[in-house]
Design an enzyme around this catalytic site. Structure first.
Site, short mmCIF file in Angstrom:
data_model
loop_
_atom_site.label_atom_id
_atom_site.label_comp_id
_atom_site.label_asym_id
_atom_site.label_seq_id
_atom_site.Cartn_x
_atom_site.Cartn_y
_atom_site.Cartn_z
N SER A 23 4.01 0.13 -0.60
CA SER A 23 3.01 -0.94 -0.60
C SER A 23 1.69 -0.50 -1.24
CB SER A 23 2.75 -1.37 0.84
OG SER A 23 1.73 -2.34 0.87
N CYS A 132 -3.71 1.67 7.99
CA CYS A 132 -4.66 1.79 6.88
C CYS A 132 -5.96 2.39 7.38
CB CYS A 132 -4.95 0.44 6.25
SG CYS A 132 -6.18 0.62 4.95
#
Ligand SMILES: Cc1cc2nc3c(=O)[nH]c(=O)nc-3n(C[C@H](O)[C@H](O)[C@H](O)COP(=O)(O)O)c2cc1C
Length: 306
Positions: A23, A132
């Site tokens: 991703s 993240c």
């Protein structure tokens, strides 16, 4: 010798081979359509999606480091509505399953994103990014707190019947604990690892090189850490583990399988050479032929430590 069998099953989702895209390093796949035969990929994972579009962090937000790269993109993305409208029709026309990477600032946002994905035929799986390091709210807090990680995954599980992969953060003390907690909460597979929180400094200006000061380190620099974490996680859970972190060539990918990965994701390598996934795939097949291994699954967890 007949062609080696490259098919793998990552917890209910069958792939024609173990090579997936990581991703945030492959856009929404169309960006790579001119460079590679997208239909040869095992699966495509798209850039992390949020409920609303996001501009991410101000520049500079990418810096090259020794043996790696540091990014603080801050999850810039088109948002789920534009994803469905503009990106999904192309993704849905591809052979490899498309997996939507999602992130929210609250548990409810994750659940809402999963709910929106549920009716979309072109989306075959959801990858939950609880790791993240670049967003102020949520982000790393979810990925480093076992209680909240469990809540996020359970909330997504409740809303989706699709394949559910959870992407673990390396920025924790005990990755095996996070793996067990997210497995218990309903994950079908775990992707290991996201970027490692890091920074780069410019001595002359006496300033950080990223506007965000810190960012996430990726590329060859993190491969030994990723290998160790995949190995530990694979020994701690029953569900498949997907290896990510510094995979630049077929040898790297096969090493990840040896330590227990069922499949791999290729990230930073796409920035250096957009053809990386194809070279890795070809190289894996060539190695298996050379070694007389008829089925790539024979390598999964076959590391000899005794
Ligand atoms: C520019 C950039 C953007 C990224 N964006 C995302 C993202 O949106 N969601 C996510 O889960 N991981 C994201 N990642 C992490 C990668 O998917 C991958 O886990 C990490 O880069 C380690 O793999 P690599 O060393 O092969 O790049 C991003 C990485 C990079 C370099």
């Amino acid at each position: 010798m007949t062609a080696p069998d490259l098919t793998v099953d990552i917890g209910g989702l069958k792939l024609r081979n173990p090579v997936m895209t990581a991703s945030g390093t492959f856009g929404y796949a169309r960006e790579f359509d001119h460079y590679i035969d997208l239909n040869r990929l095992g699966a495509v994972i798209v850039k992390g999606l949020s409920l609303k579009p996001s501009k991410g962090n101000p520049p500079p937000r990418i810096v090259e480091t020794d043996c790696g790269m540091l990014n603080a993109i801050g999850l810039e993305n088109v948002g789920i509505d534009a994803f469905i409208e503009d990106k999904l029709p192309f993704l849905g026309s591809l052979f490899p399953p498309a997996i939507a990477n999602i992130y929210g600032k609250t548990v409810e946002e994750y659940a809402l994103l999963a709910e929106r994905m549920e009716p979309l035929e072109g989306v075959k799986g959801v990858e939950v990014n609880i790791s993240c390091p670049n967003v102020k709210e949520g982000g790393v807090a979810f990925g480093s707190d076992p209680k909240i990680a469990r809540e996020v995954v359970a909330a997504v599980r409740e809303k989706t019947s699709k394949h559910l992969m959870v992407k673990l953060s390396p920025n924790v003390t005990d990755i095996a604990l996070m793996a067990r907690v997210t497995e218990d909460a309903g994950a079908d597979a775990l992707s290991v690892i996201n970027t490692i929180t890091a920074m780069a400094v410019d001595l002359d200006t006496r300033r950080p090189k990223l506007a965000n000061v810190t960012g996430g380190l990726s590329g060859p620099a993190i491969k030994p850490v990723a290998l160790r974490m995949v190995w530990q996680v694979a020994q701690s859970v029953k569900i498949p583990v997907i290896g990510v972190g510094g995979i630049m060539n077929a040898k790297d990918a096969l090493e990840f399988m040896l330590v227990g990965a069922t499949a791999v994701q290729v990230g930073t390598a796409n920035f250096i050479n957009p053809d990386s996934t194809m070279q890795i795939l070809d190289g894996m097949e060539a190695w298996l032929r050379k070694e007389g291994v008829g089925d790539v699954r024979a390598l999964i967890g076959a590391l000899e430590t005794g």
